[in-house]
Design an enzyme around this catalytic site. Structure first.
Site, PDB file in Angstrom:
ATOM      1  N   ASP A  37     139.380  47.723  35.337  1.00  0.00           N
ATOM      2  CA  ASP A  37     138.660  46.493  35.705  1.00  0.00           C
ATOM      3  C   ASP A  37     137.203  46.635  35.282  1.00  0.00           C
ATOM      4  OD1 ASP A  37     139.271  44.133  38.169  1.00  0.00           O
ATOM      5  OD2 ASP A  37     137.250  44.411  37.358  1.00  0.00           O
ATOM      6  N   THR A 125     149.007  30.872  34.170  1.00  0.00           N
ATOM      7  CA  THR A 125     148.737  29.823  35.152  1.00  0.00           C
ATOM      8  C   THR A 125     149.417  28.507  34.781  1.00  0.00           C
ATOM      9  OG1 THR A 125     146.955  28.380  35.940  1.00  0.00           O
ATOM     10  CG2 THR A 125     146.571  29.469  33.871  1.00  0.00           C
ATOM     11  N   ASP A 126     149.679  27.685  35.792  1.00  0.00           N
ATOM     12  CA  ASP A 126     150.243  26.348  35.540  1.00  0.00           C
ATOM     13  C   ASP A 126     149.264  25.450  34.783  1.00  0.00           C
ATOM     14  OD1 ASP A 126     148.414  25.922  37.598  1.00  0.00           O
ATOM     15  OD2 ASP A 126     149.827  24.938  38.954  1.00  0.00           O
ATOM     16  N   TYR A 149     138.935  27.049  30.427  1.00  0.00           N
ATOM     17  CA  TYR A 149     139.701  28.107  31.095  1.00  0.00           C
ATOM     18  C   TYR A 149     141.180  27.995  30.737  1.00  0.00           C
ATOM     19  CZ  TYR A 149     142.598  30.156  34.799  1.00  0.00           C
ATOM     20  OH  TYR A 149     143.574  30.842  35.476  1.00  0.00           O
ATOM     21  N   LYS A 153     143.640  30.510  28.551  1.00  0.00           N
ATOM     22  CA  LYS A 153     144.878  31.105  29.083  1.00  0.00           C
ATOM     23  C   LYS A 153     146.066  30.700  28.199  1.00  0.00           C
ATOM     24  CE  LYS A 153     145.474  33.243  32.328  1.00  0.00           C
ATOM     25  NZ  LYS A 153     145.384  34.707  32.650  1.00  0.00           N
ATOM     26  N   HIS A 275     138.773  16.567  34.907  1.00  0.00           N
ATOM     27  CA  HIS A 275     139.494  17.073  36.072  1.00  0.00           C
ATOM     28  C   HIS A 275     140.975  16.655  36.043  1.00  0.00           C
ATOM     29  CE1 HIS A 275     138.968  17.825  40.693  1.00  0.00           C
ATOM     30  NE2 HIS A 275     139.758  18.703  40.096  1.00  0.00           N
TER      31      HIS A 275
HETATM   32  P1  NAD Z   1     139.702  37.024  39.796  1.00  0.00           P
HETATM   33  O1  NAD Z   1     138.615  36.294  39.063  1.00  0.00           O
HETATM   34  O2  NAD Z   1     139.618  37.133  41.265  1.00  0.00           O
HETATM   35  O3  NAD Z   1     139.842  38.498  39.211  1.00  0.00           O
HETATM   36  C1  NAD Z   1     139.764  38.772  37.839  1.00  0.00           C
HETATM   37  C2  NAD Z   1     139.512  40.264  37.675  1.00  0.00           C
HETATM   38  O4  NAD Z   1     139.500  40.557  36.277  1.00  0.00           O
HETATM   39  C3  NAD Z   1     138.169  40.723  38.235  1.00  0.00           C
HETATM   40  O5  NAD Z   1     138.346  41.890  39.024  1.00  0.00           O
HETATM   41  C4  NAD Z   1     137.326  41.007  37.000  1.00  0.00           C
HETATM   42  O6  NAD Z   1     136.354  42.017  37.184  1.00  0.00           O
HETATM   43  C5  NAD Z   1     138.410  41.422  36.007  1.00  0.00           C
HETATM   44  N1  NAD Z   1     137.963  41.215  34.627  1.00  0.00           N
HETATM   45  C6  NAD Z   1     137.391  40.104  34.093  1.00  0.00           C
HETATM   46  N2  NAD Z   1     137.101  40.301  32.800  1.00  0.00           N
HETATM   47  C7  NAD Z   1     137.527  41.557  32.490  1.00  0.00           C
HETATM   48  C8  NAD Z   1     137.527  42.336  31.306  1.00  0.00           C
HETATM   49  N3  NAD Z   1     137.020  41.859  30.151  1.00  0.00           N
HETATM   50  N4  NAD Z   1     138.057  43.570  31.350  1.00  0.00           N
HETATM   51  C9  NAD Z   1     138.565  44.075  32.506  1.00  0.00           C
HETATM   52  N5  NAD Z   1     138.576  43.392  33.653  1.00  0.00           N
HETATM   53  C10 NAD Z   1     138.077  42.146  33.660  1.00  0.00           C
HETATM   54  O7  NAD Z   1     141.045  36.302  39.335  1.00  0.00           O
HETATM   55  P2  NAD Z   1     142.403  36.089  40.167  1.00  0.00           P
HETATM   56  O8  NAD Z   1     142.308  34.822  40.926  1.00  0.00           O
HETATM   57  O9  NAD Z   1     142.760  37.349  40.857  1.00  0.00           O
HETATM   58  O10 NAD Z   1     143.414  35.834  38.955  1.00  0.00           O
HETATM   59  C11 NAD Z   1     144.098  36.912  38.330  1.00  0.00           C
HETATM   60  C12 NAD Z   1     144.976  36.358  37.218  1.00  0.00           C
HETATM   61  O11 NAD Z   1     145.899  35.399  37.750  1.00  0.00           O
HETATM   62  C13 NAD Z   1     144.188  35.642  36.131  1.00  0.00           C
HETATM   63  O12 NAD Z   1     144.754  35.977  34.889  1.00  0.00           O
HETATM   64  C14 NAD Z   1     144.405  34.164  36.432  1.00  0.00           C
HETATM   65  O13 NAD Z   1     144.351  33.380  35.260  1.00  0.00           O
HETATM   66  C15 NAD Z   1     145.806  34.183  37.025  1.00  0.00           C
HETATM   67  N6  NAD Z   1     146.103  33.095  37.988  1.00  0.00           N
HETATM   68  C16 NAD Z   1     145.267  32.857  39.038  1.00  0.00           C
HETATM   69  C17 NAD Z   1     145.584  31.847  39.948  1.00  0.00           C
HETATM   70  C18 NAD Z   1     144.711  31.566  41.153  1.00  0.00           C
HETATM   71  O14 NAD Z   1     144.949  30.574  41.866  1.00  0.00           O
HETATM   72  N7  NAD Z   1     143.707  32.390  41.452  1.00  0.00           N
HETATM   73  C19 NAD Z   1     146.738  31.080  39.774  1.00  0.00           C
HETATM   74  C20 NAD Z   1     147.567  31.362  38.671  1.00  0.00           C
HETATM   75  C21 NAD Z   1     147.243  32.381  37.792  1.00  0.00           C
END
Ligand code: NAD
Length: 330
Positions: A37, A125-126, A149, A153, A275
């Site tokens: 991370d 993600t959706d 974003y 993705k 949006h």
């Molecule tokens: P988050 O922003 O809380 O965490 C992302 C993590 O990735 C952080 O710890 C950050 O430090 C790390 N990171 C960012 N850039 C980096 C890099 N270049 N190298 C290494 N680490 C890096 O995100 P989240 O909400 O935990 O989402 C995690 C995944 O799930 C993402 O891929 C997101 O697209 C996907 N997702 C999220 C949701 C949601 O509702 N949060 C829904 C569907 C999918």
């Protein structure tokens, strides 16, 4: 089994790591976990144990190929959570989204391929599908992302598909709806509203608030990711939904009630550019093929989540205000 997890100090990744370390997940063995991370503003290192005999934490970037080539050998699987994840930030500063989400994913998959990693799950993600007025998306729907974003993705999903189709990398993709739960960054909708209400500050609702989202507890998402890791097929995409959708304005009203606040705290603000009105997933495939069933009903999970934020103000205040702190004199 040795699992390499990117983005493991973020909201969802850290929950998944803790599930693996606790043994509270269907698993044949007690996996060893490496977390990579970058510790961006979105990460909280303390979300993970400071030390654990089956956890190795490395601070680093998924765009750093040399680091990946050094770290990846010996791992059986990669679960790829790392991303820039906040839609609003992608409107003003999209370059970092393309760098991490597209270039970072390509770099990671290339390193996985060249170090012989046997299995990869790419967490998506959706939002890649765009917006849907009626009905629900199956995995066959075309990708029509509307925000930078979502576009980044979608790009990463296509890169993932190409590494399967061209190189035979054993990779599956998950596309999940909106997550909620403890340890989510206070810039995201539910922790933003709850933390504001707990501080007796107004909550900003975009536009008329009729935008609808499907919500899933982070624990159910992580269990779905693990099902896909252990039982999913190469080259397949799995939608992960809950079937529980709610307009933002109704969610705001509900959170006001759960926080013991007042509807006058809800403030309508100018709508987000581009949006999306509604997201809705058809997740029949993962339910029928892998036995996925979400376990946490929103009616239970949401009050529990609000209670967690009420009981842990030191966690969210530290995250919410850390970037606002004056630079240290030291
Ligand atoms: P988050 O922003 O809380 O965490 C992302 C993590 O990735 C952080 O710890 C950050 O430090 C790390 N990171 C960012 N850039 C980096 C890099 N270049 N190298 C290494 N680490 C890096 O995100 P989240 O909400 O935990 O989402 C995690 C995944 O799930 C993402 O891929 C997101 O697209 C996907 N997702 C999220 C949701 C949601 O509702 N949060 C829904 C569907 C999918």
């Amino acid at each position: 089994m040795k699992i390499f997890i990117t983005g493991g100090a973020g909201f969802i990744g850290s929950h998944y790591v803790k599930l693996l370390l606790s043994g509270d997940i269907a698993s044949a063995d007690r996996p060893e976990v490496t977390v990579l991370d970058k510790l961006t503003y979105a990460a909280v290192r303390e979300n993970l144990p400071a030390a654990h005999r089956r956890l190795r934490f490395v601070q680093g970037d998924i765009c750093d190929r040399a680091l990946l080539m050094d770290l990846l050998p010996g791992h059986d699987a990669v679960v790829h959570f790392a991303a820039e994840s906040h839609v609003d930030r992608s409107l003003g500063a999209p370059a970092e989204f393309v760098r991490t989400n597209v270039m970072g994913t390509q770099t990671l998959l290339d390193a996985a391929l060249h170090t012989g990693v046997q299995r990869v799950v790419h967490v998506s993600t959706d939002e890649v599908y765009g917006s849907i007025a009626e009905g629900s998306w199956t995995e066959e729907r075309p990708l029509l992302p509307n925000s930078p974003y979502a576009a980044s993705k979608a790009g990463s999903d296509l890169i993932a598909r190409s590494y399967w189709r061209t190189h035979g990398l054993n990779i599956s993709i998950t596309r999940c709806c909106n997550n909620y739960g403890p340890y989510q960054h206070p810039e995201k909708l539910i922790p933003c509203f709850v933390s504001n209400l707990l501080e007796e500050a107004p909550v900003p609702v975009y536009g008329d608030g009729r935008n609808r989202r499907e919500w899933l507890h982070v624990d159910d998402h992580c269990r779905a990711v693990h099902l896909v890791l252990t039982g999913g097929r190469a080259g397949e995409i799995y939608n992960v939904g809950s079937g529980r959708e709610i307009p933002n304005i109704d969610l705001a009203e509900w959170l006001v009630e759960l926080c013991g606040s007042d509807s006058s705290m809800i403030r309508h603000v100018a709508d987000r550019k581009g949006h999306d009105l509604r997201y809705s997933l058809d997740d029949t495939k993962i339910r029928e093929q892998l036995g996925y069933t979400p376990r946490v009903p929103f009616e239970k999970g949401l009050p529990e989540t609000v209670a967690w934020y009420r009981d842990n103000p030191e966690w969210w205040k530290a995250v919410k205000y850390r970037d606002a702190k004056p630079a240290s004199a030291a």
